[in-house]
Write a protein that holds these residues in place. Structure first.
Motif, PDB file in Angstrom:
ATOM      1  N   LYS A 116       0.830  -1.193   0.000  1.00 28.85           N
ATOM      2  CA  LYS A 116       0.000   0.000   0.000  1.00 28.85           C
ATOM      3  C   LYS A 116       0.869   1.248   0.000  1.00 28.85           C
ATOM      4  CE  LYS A 116      -3.776   2.507   0.505  1.00 28.85           C
ATOM      5  NZ  LYS A 116      -4.820   2.603  -0.550  1.00 28.85           N
ATOM      6  N   VAL A 117       0.727   2.072  -1.030  1.00 26.10           N
ATOM      7  CA  VAL A 117       1.374   3.387  -1.068  1.00 26.10           C
ATOM      8  C   VAL A 117       0.458   4.364  -0.344  1.00 26.10           C
ATOM      9  CG1 VAL A 117       2.248   5.240  -2.512  1.00 26.10           C
ATOM     10  CG2 VAL A 117       2.516   2.860  -3.244  1.00 26.10           C
ATOM     11  N   VAL A 118       0.913   4.897   0.787  1.00 27.19           N
ATOM     12  CA  VAL A 118       0.055   5.789   1.572  1.00 27.19           C
ATOM     13  C   VAL A 118       0.302   7.261   1.268  1.00 27.19           C
ATOM     14  CG1 VAL A 118      -0.234   4.127   3.460  1.00 27.19           C
ATOM     15  CG2 VAL A 118       1.675   5.755   3.542  1.00 27.19           C
ATOM     16  N   LYS A 119       1.440   7.556   0.631  1.00 23.90           N
ATOM     17  CA  LYS A 119       1.763   8.954   0.322  1.00 23.90           C
ATOM     18  C   LYS A 119       2.813   8.983  -0.787  1.00 23.90           C
ATOM     19  CE  LYS A 119       0.992  13.212   2.044  1.00 23.90           C
ATOM     20  NZ  LYS A 119      -0.333  13.762   2.405  1.00 23.90           N
ATOM     21  N   VAL A 120       2.699   9.958  -1.675  1.00 24.06           N
ATOM     22  CA  VAL A 120       3.743  10.239  -2.660  1.00 24.06           C
ATOM     23  C   VAL A 120       4.103  11.703  -2.499  1.00 24.06           C
ATOM     24  CG1 VAL A 120       4.359  10.296  -5.091  1.00 24.06           C
ATOM     25  CG2 VAL A 120       2.859   8.490  -4.238  1.00 24.06           C
ATOM     26  N   GLY A 150       6.243  10.245  10.015  1.00 26.87           N
ATOM     27  CA  GLY A 150       6.625  11.558  10.497  1.00 26.87           C
ATOM     28  C   GLY A 150       5.902  12.678   9.766  1.00 26.87           C
ATOM     29  N   SER A 151       6.649  13.502   9.079  1.00 31.22           N
ATOM     30  CA  SER A 151       6.079  14.644   8.381  1.00 31.22           C
ATOM     31  C   SER A 151       5.127  14.248   7.264  1.00 31.22           C
ATOM     32  CB  SER A 151       7.200  15.514   7.799  1.00 31.22           C
ATOM     33  OG  SER A 151       7.996  16.066   8.832  1.00 31.22           O
ATOM     34  N   ARG A 152       5.156  12.998   6.834  1.00 31.12           N
ATOM     35  CA  ARG A 152       4.202  12.523   5.828  1.00 31.12           C
ATOM     36  C   ARG A 152       2.907  12.043   6.463  1.00 31.12           C
ATOM     37  NH1 ARG A 152       8.998  14.060   5.027  1.00 31.12           N
ATOM     38  NH2 ARG A 152       9.700  12.153   6.022  1.00 31.12           N
ATOM     39  N   GLY A 153       2.908  11.814   7.785  1.00 28.72           N
ATOM     40  CA  GLY A 153       1.670  11.481   8.462  1.00 28.72           C
ATOM     41  C   GLY A 153       1.670  10.115   9.128  1.00 28.72           C
ATOM     42  N   LEU A 154       0.571   9.864   9.835  1.00 30.13           N
ATOM     43  CA  LEU A 154       0.292   8.602  10.514  1.00 30.13           C
ATOM     44  C   LEU A 154      -0.897   7.960   9.808  1.00 30.13           C
ATOM     45  CD1 LEU A 154       0.588   6.584  12.912  1.00 30.13           C
ATOM     46  CD2 LEU A 154      -0.848   8.144  14.251  1.00 30.13           C
ATOM     47  N   PHE A 155      -0.769   6.667   9.465  1.00 32.00           N
ATOM     48  CA  PHE A 155      -1.770   5.996   8.642  1.00 32.00           C
ATOM     49  C   PHE A 155      -2.218   4.706   9.317  1.00 32.00           C
ATOM     50  CE2 PHE A 155       1.106   8.472   6.097  1.00 32.00           C
ATOM     51  CZ  PHE A 155       0.268   9.181   5.243  1.00 32.00           C
ATOM     52  N   GLY A 161      -4.865  -4.090   3.813  1.00 37.25           N
ATOM     53  CA  GLY A 161      -4.150  -2.987   3.186  1.00 37.25           C
ATOM     54  C   GLY A 161      -5.011  -1.803   2.841  1.00 37.25           C
ATOM     55  N   ASN A 162      -6.260  -1.780   3.308  1.00 38.35           N
ATOM     56  CA  ASN A 162      -7.140  -0.648   3.042  1.00 38.35           C
ATOM     57  C   ASN A 162      -6.888   0.467   4.055  1.00 38.35           C
ATOM     58  OD1 ASN A 162      -8.649  -2.030   0.930  1.00 38.35           O
ATOM     59  ND2 ASN A 162      -9.526  -3.262   2.584  1.00 38.35           N
ATOM     60  N   LEU A 163      -6.843   1.702   3.583  1.00 41.56           N
ATOM     61  CA  LEU A 163      -6.645   2.846   4.466  1.00 41.56           C
ATOM     62  C   LEU A 163      -7.927   3.116   5.251  1.00 41.56           C
ATOM     63  CD1 LEU A 163      -4.771   5.203   5.329  1.00 41.56           C
ATOM     64  CD2 LEU A 163      -5.818   6.544   3.500  1.00 41.56           C
ATOM     65  N   VAL A 164      -7.800   3.159   6.576  1.00 47.52           N
ATOM     66  CA  VAL A 164      -8.942   3.419   7.455  1.00 47.52           C
ATOM     67  C   VAL A 164      -9.008   4.899   7.813  1.00 47.52           C
ATOM     68  CG1 VAL A 164     -10.038   2.828   9.665  1.00 47.52           C
ATOM     69  CG2 VAL A 164      -8.815   1.062   8.357  1.00 47.52           C
ATOM     70  N   TRP A 165      -7.860   5.475   8.201  1.00 44.16           N
ATOM     71  CA  TRP A 165      -7.778   6.907   8.458  1.00 44.16           C
ATOM     72  C   TRP A 165      -6.332   7.352   8.371  1.00 44.16           C
ATOM     73  CZ3 TRP A 165      -4.584   7.943  12.490  1.00 44.16           C
ATOM     74  CH2 TRP A 165      -4.533   7.055  13.572  1.00 44.16           C
ATOM     75  N   GLU A 166      -6.139   8.653   8.265  1.00 37.81           N
ATOM     76  CA  GLU A 166      -4.796   9.210   8.309  1.00 37.81           C
ATOM     77  C   GLU A 166      -4.821  10.519   9.086  1.00 37.81           C
ATOM     78  OE1 GLU A 166      -3.408  11.554   4.653  1.00 37.81           O
ATOM     79  OE2 GLU A 166      -4.680   9.973   3.796  1.00 37.81           O
ATOM     80  N   LYS A 167      -3.664  10.876   9.634  1.00 40.83           N
ATOM     81  CA  LYS A 167      -3.537  12.083  10.445  1.00 40.83           C
ATOM     82  C   LYS A 167      -2.249  12.791  10.070  1.00 40.83           C
ATOM     83  CE  LYS A 167      -4.375  14.804  14.094  1.00 40.83           C
ATOM     84  NZ  LYS A 167      -5.555  15.661  14.244  1.00 40.83           N
ATOM     85  N   GLN A 168      -2.337  14.081   9.797  1.00 39.91           N
ATOM     86  CA  GLN A 168      -1.177  14.898   9.471  1.00 39.91           C
ATOM     87  C   GLN A 168      -0.850  15.808  10.649  1.00 39.91           C
ATOM     88  OE1 GLN A 168       0.333  14.275   6.522  1.00 39.91           O
ATOM     89  NE2 GLN A 168      -1.303  12.779   6.121  1.00 39.91           N
ATOM     90  N   LYS A 209      -9.132   4.101  16.731  1.00 38.03           N
ATOM     91  CA  LYS A 209     -10.172   3.698  15.794  1.00 38.03           C
ATOM     92  C   LYS A 209     -10.486   4.770  14.764  1.00 38.03           C
ATOM     93  CE  LYS A 209     -12.399   0.669  19.179  1.00 38.03           C
ATOM     94  NZ  LYS A 209     -13.646   0.401  19.958  1.00 38.03           N
ATOM     95  N   THR A 210     -10.333   6.039  15.152  1.00 37.78           N
ATOM     96  CA  THR A 210     -10.755   7.135  14.286  1.00 37.78           C
ATOM     97  C   THR A 210      -9.643   8.103  13.919  1.00 37.78           C
ATOM     98  OG1 THR A 210     -11.335   8.579  16.143  1.00 37.78           O
ATOM     99  CG2 THR A 210     -13.039   7.048  15.354  1.00 37.78           C
ATOM    100  N   GLY A 211      -8.572   8.140  14.680  1.00 36.19           N
ATOM    101  CA  GLY A 211      -7.511   9.115  14.469  1.00 36.19           C
ATOM    102  C   GLY A 211      -7.790  10.467  15.091  1.00 36.19           C
ATOM    103  N   LYS A 212      -8.923  10.630  15.780  1.00 34.04           N
ATOM    104  CA  LYS A 212      -9.237  11.906  16.423  1.00 34.04           C
ATOM    105  C   LYS A 212      -8.370  12.116  17.658  1.00 34.04           C
ATOM    106  CE  LYS A 212     -14.056  12.222  14.905  1.00 34.04           C
ATOM    107  NZ  LYS A 212     -15.472  12.309  15.343  1.00 34.04           N
TER     108      LYS A 212
END
Length: 427
Positions: A116-120, A150-155, A161-168, A209-212
């Motif tokens: 899974k590519v989470v960021k480019v 890190g600076s690209r985020g938390l996934f 391999g499905n993205l559930v949430w991400e946090k920057q 569960k949510t990234g909040k």
């Protein structure tokens, strides 16, 4: 010193999440050594509580499989049931741009289950010549895998391999552009991220569960690369963070600072370890520092007070984190192969000795079944008998370079090299 809390609770509606943090327990499979869910293992100490991996191996012996991992990453593999997870940063067709990747491999044969590519993105600043843009290790609770770039985020990804949430969190500005490397820590419902760099610092807890955000606490530190740990003591969970200005303990449910101590060197990298109510913190860049902090007496500023059970001021590690195993604290001098074992009950060294045949060491030592494993950057791993006397049981060599720390699961060892991911187990 800035320790005020940012009122993220009002923004995230996380009152129920605080209850979940306090009541959260780790899955039994993770705690009994049946998996390696984070970079320092199920106990945060480098110990696997059960298993019997090989004493000897080479490229032609006891390598069950070996697979190439494209790109570069210094993160430790994590293992849950039939999957092995690794992160990497690989070049794209666009010059200067990297893709940040999470991979899942079959534990049985090493075949790629998914990628899974989470960021480019092009990195906003450089990294250390020995570093990578995928240095933070993934972690898992058995339901999801959490990958921190890190600076690209938390996934957060599910096991398909499905993205559930991400946090920057923004862009880190690290000291001398040395790069990023700390990993989050997971306990109960909370994922905790330490964000120490050259601008505004903070410690933040997220709902897994949510990234909040559950809470966010400001800090005042230069760049550090130390992964926090969570410990339970006196009916309360604490987040312990090792850093240059202050080592601190925070209440996991609120983010409130509970205690602090000075005494570390600059450029703090090693993570704390804990057992039996005592936390051990180390650092070793342009100086040497090791402290044993008794949590029962840790309140407010404990620098030089009775809460410091003992301290030690020589031969401490710069990059590798210490290993806490069977009453001994094992650590390497800076990034060399000079190993010290300290009796944690007394604070006295049992030995300090160079491991002949090893040179530079970035990987943190691990242990299982009465054995200690020390891996060099050049691919040489020494197996030692745990205890107050240094006894070498075996010396092994692989044809790859290694900075990532080993993972131990049952009778298997997983090693992530510069090019390859290995499973070491008896043929």
């Amino acid at each position: 010193m800035r320790l005020q809390r940012i009122p993220a609770l009002l923004l995230s509606g996380a009152a129920a999440g605080l209850v979940a943090i306090a009541a959260g327990t780790e899955p039994r499979a993770a705690m009994d050594g049946g998996n390696w869910p984070q970079w320092r293992g199920p106990l945060h100490t480098g110990e696997a509580t059960r298993g019997n991996p090989p004493l000897e191996w080479s490229e032609d012996k006891n390598v069950r499989w070996k697979v190439e991992v494209p790109g570069l990453g210094k993160s430790t593999p994590v293992v849950w049931n039939d999957l092995v997870f690794v992160t990497t940063a690989a070049p794209t067709e666009v010059p200067g741009t990297l893709e940040y990747v999470v991979q899942a491999h079959n534990r049985l044969d090493g075949k790629l289950r998914w990628r899974k590519v989470v960021k480019v993105q092009a990195p906003h600043e450089g990294t250390h010549k020995d570093g990578s843009y995928a240095s933070g290790s993934a972690l898992t609770d058995g339901e999801r895998v959490y990958a921190f770039f890190g600076s690209r985020g938390l996934f957060a990804l599910d096991f398909k391999g499905n993205l559930v949430w991400e946090k920057q969190f923004g862009a880190m500005r690290t000291r001398l552009t040395f790069g990023e490397g700390a990993s989050p820590v997971l306990h109960g419902n909370a994922l905790v991220v330490n964000w120490d760099h050259e601008d505004q610092d903070f410690l933040v807890a997220l709902d897994k569960k949510t990234g909040k955000e559950l809470w966010r606490t400001e800090r005042d530190e230069p760049t550090s690369w130390s992964t926090p740990i969570v410990v339970s003591h006196g009916g309360r969970e604490q987040v312990i963070v090792n850093a240059t200005n202050r080592v601190r303990g925070y209440d996991l449910s609120t983010g409130k600072a509970l205690w602090e101590a000075g005494g570390m060197t600059t450029n703090v990298i090693p993570s704390p370890v804990h057992a039996d109510g005592t936390v051990y913190v180390t650092s070793g860049f342009r100086g040497n520092a090791l402290m044993a902090v008794r949590l029962a007496e840790a309140q407010g500023d404990v620098t030089g007070k009775a809460a410091i059970a003992w301290s030690y001021d020589r031969d401490t590690p710069y990059v590798p984190s210490p290993l806490l195993y069977r009453g001994g604290l094992y650590f390497l001098k800076t990034n060399s192969a000079v190993l010290t074992r300290i009796d944690v009950a007394t604070g006295k060294p049992d030995y300090t000795q160079r491991l002949a045949g090893l040179s530079n060491v970035y990987a943190s030592p691990v242990a299982v079944d009465g054995r200690v494993y020390v891996l060099s950057r050049e691919g040489v791993m020494m197996v030692l008998e745990a205890g107050p006397t240094l006894k070498v049981l075996a010396t092994n060599k692989l044809a790859d370079g290694f900075d990532a720390s080993p993972a131990l699961v049952g009778d298997e060892m997983y090693l992530r090299g510069q090019k390859y991911l290995y499973r070491i187990s008896k043929d």
